[in-house]
Design a protein around this motif. Sequence first.
Motif, short mmCIF file in Angstrom:
data_model
loop_
_atom_site.label_atom_id
_atom_site.label_comp_id
_atom_site.label_asym_id
_atom_site.label_seq_id
_atom_site.Cartn_x
_atom_site.Cartn_y
_atom_site.Cartn_z
N PRO A 101 20.50 -32.41 -54.51
CA PRO A 101 19.47 -31.61 -55.19
C PRO A 101 20.10 -30.75 -56.28
O PRO A 101 21.28 -30.42 -56.25
CB PRO A 101 18.92 -30.74 -54.05
N GLY A 102 19.28 -30.43 -57.27
CA GLY A 102 19.79 -29.55 -58.31
C GLY A 102 19.01 -29.69 -59.59
O GLY A 102 18.03 -30.44 -59.68
N SER A 103 19.44 -28.94 -60.60
CA SER A 103 18.83 -28.98 -61.92
C SER A 103 19.62 -29.95 -62.79
O SER A 103 20.81 -29.74 -63.04
CB SER A 103 18.84 -27.58 -62.53
N TYR A 104 18.97 -31.00 -63.22
CA TYR A 104 19.61 -32.04 -64.03
C TYR A 104 19.17 -31.88 -65.48
O TYR A 104 17.98 -31.97 -65.78
CB TYR A 104 19.22 -33.43 -63.52
N SER A 105 20.11 -31.65 -66.36
CA SER A 105 19.77 -31.52 -67.78
C SER A 105 19.41 -32.88 -68.34
O SER A 105 19.81 -33.93 -67.80
CB SER A 105 20.94 -30.93 -68.55
N MET A 106 18.70 -32.88 -69.46
CA MET A 106 18.38 -34.15 -70.11
C MET A 106 19.65 -34.89 -70.51
O MET A 106 19.72 -36.12 -70.43
CB MET A 106 17.49 -33.92 -71.34
N ALA A 107 20.68 -34.15 -70.93
CA ALA A 107 21.94 -34.79 -71.30
C ALA A 107 22.55 -35.52 -70.11
O ALA A 107 23.02 -36.66 -70.22
CB ALA A 107 22.92 -33.76 -71.85
N GLN A 108 22.52 -34.88 -68.93
CA GLN A 108 23.05 -35.51 -67.73
C GLN A 108 22.24 -36.76 -67.37
O GLN A 108 22.80 -37.80 -67.02
CB GLN A 108 23.00 -34.54 -66.55
N ILE A 109 20.94 -36.64 -67.46
CA ILE A 109 20.07 -37.76 -67.10
C ILE A 109 20.29 -38.94 -68.04
O ILE A 109 20.49 -40.07 -67.60
CB ILE A 109 18.59 -37.31 -67.12
N LEU A 110 20.29 -38.67 -69.33
CA LEU A 110 20.42 -39.76 -70.29
C LEU A 110 21.80 -40.40 -70.21
O LEU A 110 21.93 -41.62 -70.36
CB LEU A 110 20.14 -39.24 -71.70
N GLU A 111 22.81 -39.61 -69.96
CA GLU A 111 24.16 -40.18 -69.83
C GLU A 111 24.23 -41.12 -68.64
O GLU A 111 24.84 -42.19 -68.70
CB GLU A 111 25.19 -39.07 -69.67
N ALA A 112 23.58 -40.74 -67.55
CA ALA A 112 23.61 -41.57 -66.34
C ALA A 112 22.73 -42.81 -66.46
O ALA A 112 22.94 -43.79 -65.76
CB ALA A 112 23.15 -40.74 -65.14
N MET A 113 21.75 -42.77 -67.38
CA MET A 113 20.78 -43.86 -67.47
C MET A 113 21.09 -44.85 -68.59
O MET A 113 20.27 -45.72 -68.88
CB MET A 113 19.37 -43.30 -67.70
#
Length: 306
Positions: A101-113
């Motif tokens: 759980p946690g706060s995922y930044s858009m940068a983190q999300i897009l990098e992972a996707m």
Amino acid sequence: MAHRWKNNLSDGDVTPYAAFLNRRQIMAGLGGTAGLGLAALGGTTAWADTARALEPNSWDDVTTYCNFYEFGTGKGDPAAYAGQMTTKPWSVEIDGLVDRPGSYSMAQILEAMTLEERIYRFRCVEAWSMVVPWQGFELADLLALAGVQGGAKYVAFETLYRPSEMPGTAYKVLDWPYREGLRLDEAQHPLAIMATGIFGKPLPNQNGAPLRLVVPWKYGFKSIKSIVRITLTDQEPPTSWNMANGREYGFYSNVNPKVDHPRWSQATERRIGGGLFAGREPTLMFNGYKDEVASLYEGMDLAQNF
């Protein structure tokens, strides 16, 4: 990944419009009358309902004829007022029955996707329909990033609630913030995506920037915009339209021409952009994706679970 969709359509089945997007790997949908479809370019695989293939609506259609009640109930209100919504920085809180759980930044999300770049052409429906070339990634991949725990059965979503930038929230049309939900197996289906753009460009605010859900076999209000929270839970979550009027808006909200809305028929729909004299056309079960998603509802009474 194991859940990627595959079949034997060739590049010849893909609409030439996809060339406009000039992407190395492009997903474009040739979907059913009320739904979302996709096909792939770049030597990958493709699938489509070619019998109902349609060109996308125009940029103006897609960006000026919207529902986003946080900015007003008129179809033109989101385009008129959503520009004042701040979308940078942006993060999504993922909590509940997850391992990370946690706060995922858009940068983190897009990098992972970014394992693959994919553009999907989806057909959206309410009483009207339009074809939208979305870009994004499977919701299942985002859920995997957070780690779904064994007890999870549902996924709940929440839209940004910022009255200073959202004039429509001054009116109690709905109980803000806007909420939606899916059963976990629906959320993990490869047709359920998180959209980050349209026409190869970042999502405009009125279309749900910077991150929204798109569920092709359900009515448009299920595809929640500008998401700030995702919760994995073992209980069916409350959803905004169901809370507002449960008689008219069920939790599932699957496209089903056999079950009328209490105030109008859902057997036909009108294509936006078709001109003044454009006729209505039959709405297809599950928005044309019966073969792909009907198994999710095997044994269920779809008139009771509407």
